[in-house]
Design a protein around this motif. Structure first.
Motif, PDB file in Angstrom:
ATOM      1  N   LYS A   1       0.682  -1.265   0.179  1.00 22.21           N
ATOM      2  CA  LYS A   1      -0.047   0.109  -0.099  1.00 22.21           C
ATOM      3  C   LYS A   1       0.838   1.306  -0.165  1.00 22.21           C
ATOM      4  O   LYS A   1       1.732   1.184   0.863  1.00 22.21           O
ATOM      5  N   GLY A   2       0.543   2.209  -1.051  1.00 20.05           N
ATOM      6  CA  GLY A   2       1.339   3.432  -1.127  1.00 20.05           C
ATOM      7  C   GLY A   2       2.544   3.384  -1.754  1.00 20.05           C
ATOM      8  O   GLY A   2       3.208   4.283  -1.997  1.00 20.05           O
ATOM      9  N   VAL A   3       2.838   2.088  -2.308  1.00 23.12           N
ATOM     10  CA  VAL A   3       3.940   1.860  -3.174  1.00 23.12           C
ATOM     11  C   VAL A   3       3.697   1.708  -4.480  1.00 23.12           C
ATOM     12  O   VAL A   3       2.943   1.170  -5.111  1.00 23.12           O
ATOM     13  N   ILE A   4       4.575   2.549  -5.325  1.00 18.87           N
ATOM     14  CA  ILE A   4       4.400   2.681  -6.979  1.00 18.87           C
ATOM     15  C   ILE A   4       5.437   1.598  -7.648  1.00 18.87           C
ATOM     16  O   ILE A   4       6.682   2.148  -7.336  1.00 18.87           O
ATOM     17  N   VAL A   5       4.958   0.671  -8.333  1.00 13.57           N
ATOM     18  CA  VAL A   5       5.967   0.013  -9.099  1.00 13.57           C
ATOM     19  C   VAL A   5       5.807   0.126 -10.567  1.00 13.57           C
ATOM     20  O   VAL A   5       4.642  -0.096 -11.252  1.00 13.57           O
TER      21      VAL A   5
ATOM     22  N   ASP B   1       8.693   4.137  -6.826  1.00 12.28           N
ATOM     23  CA  ASP B   1       9.571   3.656  -5.753  1.00 12.28           C
ATOM     24  C   ASP B   1      10.381   2.407  -6.204  1.00 12.28           C
ATOM     25  O   ASP B   1      11.189   2.133  -5.742  1.00 12.28           O
ATOM     26  N   ILE B   2       9.791   1.613  -6.708  1.00  5.77           N
ATOM     27  CA  ILE B   2      10.541   0.422  -7.737  1.00  5.77           C
ATOM     28  C   ILE B   2      10.480   0.475  -8.906  1.00  5.77           C
ATOM     29  O   ILE B   2       9.106   0.621  -9.544  1.00  5.77           O
ATOM     30  N   ILE B   3      11.368  -0.177  -9.794  1.00  4.68           N
ATOM     31  CA  ILE B   3      11.037  -0.345 -11.055  1.00  4.68           C
ATOM     32  C   ILE B   3      11.119  -1.830 -11.233  1.00  4.68           C
ATOM     33  O   ILE B   3      12.361  -2.533 -10.910  1.00  4.68           O
ATOM     34  N   SER B   4      10.261  -2.673 -12.002  1.00  8.62           N
ATOM     35  CA  SER B   4      10.365  -3.897 -12.227  1.00  8.62           C
ATOM     36  C   SER B   4      10.918  -4.277 -13.554  1.00  8.62           C
ATOM     37  O   SER B   4      10.168  -3.785 -14.523  1.00  8.62           O
ATOM     38  N   ILE B   5      11.743  -4.930 -14.119  1.00  8.77           N
ATOM     39  CA  ILE B   5      12.350  -5.222 -15.516  1.00  8.77           C
ATOM     40  C   ILE B   5      12.516  -6.820 -15.678  1.00  8.77           C
ATOM     41  O   ILE B   5      13.440  -7.214 -15.126  1.00  8.77           O
ATOM     42  N   SER B   6      11.548  -7.170 -16.210  1.00  8.60           N
ATOM     43  CA  SER B   6      11.581  -8.795 -16.380  1.00  8.60           C
ATOM     44  C   SER B   6      12.145  -9.088 -17.925  1.00  8.60           C
ATOM     45  O   SER B   6      11.566 -10.099 -18.501  1.00  8.60           O
TER      46      SER B   6
END
Length: 387
Positions: free
Chosen positions: A182-186, A288-293
Motif C-alpha cells: 500500500k502506497g508503493v508505486i511499482v 518507488d520500485i522499477i520491475s524489469i523482467s
C-alpha cells in the motif's frame, strides 16, 4: 619542401580523425554505416562527462524527505546534462535544419542523446571531444527462452487461494505485519498490460492529465495494451489481488505504473533509447520500485556502461530495481559467464555484504533468478558471475 610538409600534416590530421572515429563509433554501428550510405541511422550518443556519484550522494544528505531528495537529484541530473550537451546540441540543431538529423531526444538519467542522423553527421559528431562513443540504437528481442515458461497462463495454486510463489516465500506473514504494498508505486517496464484484467485494473497508476495508465513508448498517446502477455503476467506477480479467485501478487495493494517499450510487430523488441525513456519516466513520476523482467542478452560493453550509469543515478534518486537474471542457463556453453545474465541484471546491487567487493559504485539493481519448489536453482535460470 613546404608543400610536402603541409601534405604530410594534412594526411596526419586525417589519419588522427579517422582513428578517433574508429574508437568512438562502435563496430556494430560502423557496419551499419557501410550498408546505409544515404539513410538516416538511429543512434545513441554518449558523453564522456557523467554526473559524479559523490556529488549526488552529498546532495542526498541535505534533506530527510525522500521526495525532496529525489527532486534535488533529478534537477541536478537535468541541469548537468543540459550544460554538458550544449556544444553538441548546437551541431545537431544546425544539421536538423538541413534534414540531416531528425527525432532528437536529450536524456538525463545518463548523459546522452538519441537521434536519427546521416552518416556524415555521425562521423562529425564522433570527432567531437565531448563524445565517448556512438552506438546503433538496435531494436533487440527481449524475451529469450520464456514462451514455454510464461505464456501458458497456467498458475498453480493451493487451497488457500494463493499461488505457489506467494506461499513458497511465506509472503502472507509479511502482509500480517502490515507490508502489503500500500502506497508503493511499482513501474513495470515490459510489453504493456491488460488494463481490463480484474486482478489489476484497480491498481493502475494514471498521470493526472492522462487518459491511459502509465505510458506507451511504442505508440505514444495510446493505451499501453499488452500484445504479448508477458507484461500482464509480470504485473500479476507484483500485485495480482485475487479478485478472479487466485492471489498471485507479492504486494497485492501496490500501485502499477505500466511502461510499454516492446513491440510485438518488430519481434517483441526494444532499443536502448526506449529503455532509458522508461527509466526516466519512472524516476520523474514517483515510482518507488522499477520491475524489469526483460533484458539484453550478451550485449555490448557500451550498453553495459549505460545501464550501470543510469542505475547508479536511480539509486541516488531513492529507487530500487528488480531485474530478471534471465532464462539463458541452457545456453551456458554458448554464452558462458559473464554473458549468461541479461543486462541490466548484471549491474551491481544497492547493498554489498562485507565479503563482497566491486569496482566502482553501487547501483539500484537487485538481480532475480529462479528456484523450483524444492529451492533448487531452476534449470532455465541464468548463471553468473558477471564482470
Amino acid at each position: 619542401m613546404k608543400r610536402i610538409t603541409l601534405l604530410v600534416l594534412s594526411c596526419l590530421f586525417v589519419s588522427i580523425g579517422m582513428a578517433q572515429n574508429v574508437n568512438t563509433i562502435t563496430s556494430e554501428l560502423e557496419n551499419i554505416l557501410k550498408q546505409k550510405s544515404d539513410e538516416l541511422v538511429d543512434v545513441n550518443i554518449y558523453f564522456k562527462s557523467q554526473m559524479p556519484t559523490e556529488h549526488l550522494t552529498y546532495l542526498n544528505v541535505k534533506s530527510d524527505s525522500k521526495e525532496v531528495r529525489r527532486e534535488i537529484v533529478i534537477n541536478e541530473l537535468k541541469k548537468f546534462s543540459q550544460q554538458q550537451q550544449e556544444s553538441v546540441m548546437s551541431v545537431i540543431n544546425a544539421e536538423t535544419r538541413s534534414n540531416n538529423v531528425t527525432d532528437v531526444k536529450s536524456h538525463w538519467i545518463v548523459n546522452s542523446i538519441n537521434c536519427k542522423a546521416s552518416r556524415d553527421v555521425i562521423y562529425t559528431l564522433a570527432s567531437h571531444p565531448d563524445i565517448k562513443h556512438i552506438d546503433y540504437n538496435k531494436e533487440e528481442t527481449m524475451f529469450q527462452g520464456e514462451d514455454k515458461e510464461l505464456n501458458g497462463q497456467e498458475v498453480r495454486g493451493s487451497v488457500s487461494s494463493m499461488s505457489d510463489n506467494i506461499t513458497h516465500v511465506q509472503a502472507e506473514k509479511v502482509w500480517d505485519l502490515g507490508y502489503t504494498g500500500k502506497g508503493v508505486i511499482v513501474a513495470v517496464i515490459d510489453s504493456g498490460i491488460n488494463t481490463d484484467h480484474v486482478d489489476l485494473k484497480d491498481h493502475l497508476w494514471y498521470d493526472e492529465s492522462a487518459q491511459y495508465p502509465g505510458y506507451n513508448f511504442v505508440f505514444p498517446g495510446q493505451n499501453p495494451t499488452d500484445d504479448n502477455g508477458h507484461g500482464t503476467h509480470c504485473s500479476g506477480t507484483v500485485c495480482g489481488d485475487g479478485t478472479s479467485g487466485l492471489t498471485t501478487g507479492m504486494a497485492p495493494n501496490a500501485t502499477l505504473m505500466p511502461l510499454k517499450i516492446t513491440n510485438r510487430s518488430t519481434g517483441i523488441g526494444a532499443g536502448m533509447d526506449r529503455m532509458i525513456d522508461a527509466i526516466e519516466y519512472a524516476t520523474d513520476n514517483g515510482a518507488d520500485i522499477i520491475s524489469i523482467s526483460i533484458g539484453w542478452w550478451a550485449t555490448s560493453a557500451a550498453n553495459r556502461q549505460t545501464f550501470r550509469q543510469a542505475f547508479e543515478n536511480t539509486l541516488q534518486a531513492g529507487i530500487v530495481v528488480a531485474a530478471a537474471a534471465g532464462n539463458n542457463r541452457e545456453s551456458l556453453a554458448t554464452y558462458p559467464a559473464p554473458n549468461n545474465i541479461n543486462s541490466p541484471a548484471d549491474c551491481p546491487p544497492p547493498y554489498l555484504h562485507s565479503d563482497q567487493t566491486i569496482q566502482g559504485g553501487l547501483t539500484s539493481v537487485i538481480s532475480v533468478g529462479a528456484v523450483d519448489e524444492n529451492n533448487v536453482i531452476a534449470g532455465i535460470s541464468s548463471q553468473g558471475p558477471v564482470t
